[in-house]
Design an enzyme around this catalytic site. Structure first.
Site, mmCIF file in Angstrom:
data_model
loop_
_atom_site.group_PDB
_atom_site.id
_atom_site.type_symbol
_atom_site.label_atom_id
_atom_site.label_comp_id
_atom_site.label_asym_id
_atom_site.label_seq_id
_atom_site.Cartn_x
_atom_site.Cartn_y
_atom_site.Cartn_z
ATOM 1 N N SER A 77 0.834 -1.207 0.000
ATOM 2 C CA SER A 77 0.000 0.000 0.000
ATOM 3 C C SER A 77 0.864 1.250 0.000
ATOM 4 C CB SER A 77 -0.920 0.003 1.231
ATOM 5 O OG SER A 77 -0.156 0.249 2.403
ATOM 6 N N SER A 79 0.930 3.695 2.338
ATOM 7 C CA SER A 79 0.992 4.369 3.638
ATOM 8 C C SER A 79 2.381 4.885 3.986
ATOM 9 C CB SER A 79 0.500 3.433 4.745
ATOM 10 O OG SER A 79 1.417 2.382 4.965
ATOM 11 N N LYS A 134 5.935 0.619 9.324
ATOM 12 C CA LYS A 134 5.763 2.017 9.697
ATOM 13 C C LYS A 134 7.099 2.549 10.218
ATOM 14 C CE LYS A 134 1.242 1.633 9.085
ATOM 15 N NZ LYS A 134 0.560 2.238 7.912
ATOM 16 N N SER A 241 -2.555 6.803 6.415
ATOM 17 C CA SER A 241 -1.871 5.703 7.099
ATOM 18 C C SER A 241 -2.644 5.337 8.355
ATOM 19 C CB SER A 241 -0.447 6.117 7.467
ATOM 20 O OG SER A 241 0.168 5.138 8.301
#
Length: 293
Positions: A77, A79, A134, A241
């Site tokens: 993705s 994010s 992340k 996100s």
């Protein structure tokens, strides 16, 4: 221990079992069956035993590399844009945050802990079937504030005579980008998070979603104190996100490893009118191969 295995854990379990079974066959054949055969007949090893013996060294090498050294992951993705793009395949250092057993992630040998600014892969605390990637923003004891799309951090006071104060994380506006969300061009900023300089994106058309944030008991909305043994993680694509702002803190046992380099990057054609399958790469971004910042 998690009650449900995610895809990566399931693969690790299958790989571990396959290595164990072929290893047992390898050992039995080498030290038990083979000597007995030589006493009775000159016949060689049977077909399935020979295959198991030849597979064992390969499976064992893959298990060691994947469990303790490097594991490949695909970015699914946006994010972490602009740092990581969908189609990037990254190498994740498995030993960066400790050597763990390949199935239940119990720490066997501690080798280090996440630092502010690290890009970490970890098991989603809200859904153990999913791995997330992340950036580590808050360390244990830190106070993290995110208000008006601005990040503030008060580092933990670990016995200093003068404790750190809350400071805005420095950033500089870079300009509009080619990244879009629902047709809106995103703004790019250069952010200095601890010792790590990196870029982030913000959506000028999307209001801050503070009403959706996780509210820590005793803290105001948009402010969190990171508990011991936990971390606060955010995506670089700040308005797109699903991260610690929404689901809370990431426990240390959930850590999988540290993302360190892009080993290949593919583009995919998502045009619904195209005959080219959307899951099949249609190009390679050679300029993205290398280290991650």
């Amino acid at each position: 221990m998690f009650s449900v295995f995610n895809a990566a854990e399931l693969f690790s379990l299958i790989l571990t079992l396959a290595t164990l079974i072929t290893g047992i066959i390898f050992t039995l054949d080498k030290f038990v069956w083979q000597p007995k055969r030589k006493e009775v007949t000159q016949e060689g090893t049977s077909g399935w035993v020979a295959q198991a013996r030849s597979l064992f060294p390969v499976l064992f090498a893959i298990l060691i590399i994947r469990s303790f050294i490097i594991e490949p992951f695909q970015i699914p993705s946006g994010s972490m844009q602009p740092t990581l793009l969908p189609g990037d395949f990254i190498g994740v250092e498995k030993f960066a945050y400790g050597l763990h057993d390949p199935i239940f992630h119990k720490t066997l040998i501690p080798t280090g802990r996440p630092q502010r600014g690290d890009i970490a892969v970890f098991i989603d605390p809200s859904n153990s079937k999913i791995d997330l990637i992340k950036r580590i923003v808050g360390l244990p004891g830190d106070t993290v504030i995110y208000q008006n799309k601005t990040l503030y951090i008060k580092p933990a006071c670990n016995g200093q005579k003068v404790c750190p104060v809350t400071q805005e994380v420095p950033k500089q506006y870079v300009g509009l980008t080619n990244f879009t969300e629902l047709g809106t061009q995103l703004n790019e900023y250069n952010e200095q998070l601890g010792n790590v300089n990196h870029h982030i994106l913000r959506d000028p058309a999307l209001p801050e979603q503070i009403y959706r944030y996780y509210q820590q008991p005793g803290s105001p909305m948009g402010e969190w104190v990171v508990p011991k043994g936990h971390y606060f993680a955010m995506g670089d694509n700040r308005d797109n996100s699903l991260d610690s702002r929404y689901w809370g803190f990431m426990p240390e046992p959930n850590l999988v490893g540290k993302a360190t380099f892009i080993w290949i990057s593919f583009t995919f054609n998502h045009d619904t009118d195209s005959m080219w399958p959307s899951w099949l790469p249609n190009g390679v971004r050679f300029n993205r191969i290398g280290s991650i910042h």
